[in-house]
Scaffold this active site. Structure first.
Site, PDB file in Angstrom:
ATOM      1  N   ASP A 183      -2.819 -18.116   2.206  1.00  0.00           N
ATOM      2  CA  ASP A 183      -3.956 -18.995   1.619  1.00  0.00           C
ATOM      3  C   ASP A 183      -4.570 -19.947   2.500  1.00  0.00           C
ATOM      4  OD1 ASP A 183      -1.405 -19.708   1.040  1.00  0.00           O
ATOM      5  OD2 ASP A 183      -1.855 -20.920  -0.850  1.00  0.00           O
ATOM      6  N   ASP A 232     -10.770  -8.563   8.053  1.00  0.00           N
ATOM      7  CA  ASP A 232     -11.769  -8.491   7.724  1.00  0.00           C
ATOM      8  C   ASP A 232     -12.585  -9.772   7.624  1.00  0.00           C
ATOM      9  OD1 ASP A 232     -12.123  -5.722   7.339  1.00  0.00           O
ATOM     10  OD2 ASP A 232     -13.174  -5.904   5.104  1.00  0.00           O
ATOM     11  N   LYS A 235       3.817 -15.413   2.738  1.00  0.00           N
ATOM     12  CA  LYS A 235       3.691 -16.331   1.407  1.00  0.00           C
ATOM     13  C   LYS A 235       5.040 -16.443   1.056  1.00  0.00           C
ATOM     14  CE  LYS A 235       1.250 -17.805  -2.039  1.00  0.00           C
ATOM     15  NZ  LYS A 235       0.444 -19.147  -1.973  1.00  0.00           N
ATOM     16  N   ASP A 239      -4.878  -6.880   6.198  1.00  0.00           N
ATOM     17  CA  ASP A 239      -6.283  -6.180   5.804  1.00  0.00           C
ATOM     18  C   ASP A 239      -7.169  -7.024   5.320  1.00  0.00           C
ATOM     19  OD1 ASP A 239      -8.033  -4.125   5.024  1.00  0.00           O
ATOM     20  OD2 ASP A 239      -6.735  -3.797   3.106  1.00  0.00           O
ATOM     21  N   TYR A 271       0.775  -1.391   0.084  1.00  0.00           N
ATOM     22  CA  TYR A 271       0.139  -0.116   0.243  1.00  0.00           C
ATOM     23  C   TYR A 271       0.762   1.209   0.169  1.00  0.00           C
ATOM     24  CZ  TYR A 271      -3.847  -2.955   1.238  1.00  0.00           C
ATOM     25  OH  TYR A 271      -4.880  -4.155   1.060  1.00  0.00           O
TER      26      TYR A 271
END
Ligand code: NAD
Length: 353
Positions: free
Chosen positions: A219, A247, A186, A243, A141
């Protein structure tokens, strides 16, 4: 204790819910013999309307001089034109950066009185109690970006020191809880993740041998969060993974209206806000759930002011209100009378002991 608290109500339901949290903090001050001084300033859409800027200098200066900041939410349809030169969310990004708030803490726990509100089987949710720590000021970001008509790039970059500081904070949290930290990356694909894993493993071995550290690929973590959420204690991850996972984790609690957050840096100052947005669909009607903001005030007392007993008193009062069936419309089920925002705040105030 004396403390200066800046209140940034923001937009939509922000003013309604921060007013409730301030009342709770005032009652805490009175009961425990503290002096909390409040200053209210503009941020987001309200600030754009007044000054053309999402984070006016006067707001930032006040925050820099405060012990803690309590925020409602920013944004709304009035300011959502993607071509607009200034947008409300810029105020949020700017304040996090200016105050060096690199660690976003989101506690997620389930309450027995509202277990069946989540779209996940209640038996999987019983006893869920975790904190997700998301890195907040680095990664994709904030990386370099480029765009031509047919090509676009977003760079994801992390330095060793950016990883170290957030991971250390997560280890310390885990140490004070159940001593179990899951680091999400990851590392099978990304170099930033390989560095993340290397740094986390070293810090764990050298500084926190008493904390059990596990690595998970993002994942598979997305699946485990839903399939066995009860197992987790503290989870730490980089900005974008955090992020998305936060959620997802918020679904476990049954309503956005129940979840607080804290954004912390090196010093005492922190920014505390509910995880939900400005809910423009219900703004101004006095029906928003104030519990997430009241619980954010509890985090403020714990993390910025070091007032653990006071924080715990607020959390217990909210929990007791939920046990007593004091529900706003977002968590009330058919046949139950929903409280309005003020009544829900009163329900907490009446149980503050
Ligand atoms: P939202 O969280 O504002 O609302 C989603 C849904 O949840 C709505 O139906 C809303 O009524 C409900 N809801 C949210 N908080 C509630 C509460 N306390 N009590 C009862 N119901 C509640 O998300 P959105 O609709 O996607 O976004 C609305 C605006 O908020 C947008 O402008 C968005 O950019 C902004 N936003 C701001 C923040 C922030 O300030 N940190 C975070 C998310 C979204």
């Amino acid at each position: 204790m004396q403390a200066d608290i800046v209140v940034l109500p923001g937009d939509g339901i922000g003013p309604e819910i921060t007013a409730c949290a301030v009342r709770v903090l005032q009652q805490i001050a009175q009961k425990f013999g503290h002096e909390f001084r409040f200053q209210t300033h503009l941020i987001g859409g309200a600030a754009i309307d007044a000054s053309g800027e999402a984070l006016p200098a006067v707001t930032l200066d006040a925050c820099r001089g405060a012990d803690a900041v309590l925020l409602g939410a920013v944004g709304g349809p009035k300011w959502s034109d993607p071509k607009a030169p200034v947008r409300p969310e810029q105020g949020l990004l700017a304040i996090r950066q200016a105050l060096g708030l690199y660690a976003n803490l989101r506690p997620v726990s389930t309450h027995p009185a509202v277990l069946d509100r989540a779209p996940i089987k209640a038996e999987l949710l019983q006893g869920v109690d975790m904190i997700v720590v998301r890195e907040l000021t680095g990664g994709i970001y904030f990386g370099k970006r480029s765009r031509t008509a047919d090509h676009a790039t977003d760079e994801c970059a992390y330095s060793r020191s950016e990883i170290e500081r957030v991971v250390r904070r997560a280890f310390r949290l885990a140490q004070a809880r159940r001593g179990y930290l899951v680091s999400v990356d990851k590392a099978n694909v990304l170099d930033t993740s390989r560095l993340w894993r290397e740094v986390t493993t070293r810090i764990g071995a050298e500084e926190f041998p008493d904390v059990r550290l596990e690595h998970q690929l993002v994942d598979s973590m997305a699946m485990h969060l839903i399939a066995r959420p009860r197992e987790y204690d503290v989870i730490v991850t980089e900005n974008m993974f955090g992020d998305i996972l936060t959620d997802e984790a918020s679904l476990l609690a049954g309503s956005l209206g129940l979840l607080p957050s804290a954004s912390l840096g090196e010093g005492r100052i922190g920014l505390y806000e509910p995880i939900h947005g400005s809910a423009p669909d219900i703004a101004g009607r006095g029906i928003a759930n104030p519990y997430a903001t009241i619980l954010s005030a509890a985090l403020l007392l714990r993390h910025s002011l070091g007032l653990e007993a006071e924080a715990a008193a607020i959390e217990k009062a909210v929990s007791d209100a939920l046990y007593a069936g004091c529900f706003t419309g977002d968590i009330a089920v058919k046949g139950q009378t929903a409280l309005n925002t003020e009544q829900a705040a009163e329900a907490v105030l009446a149980r503050l002991v």
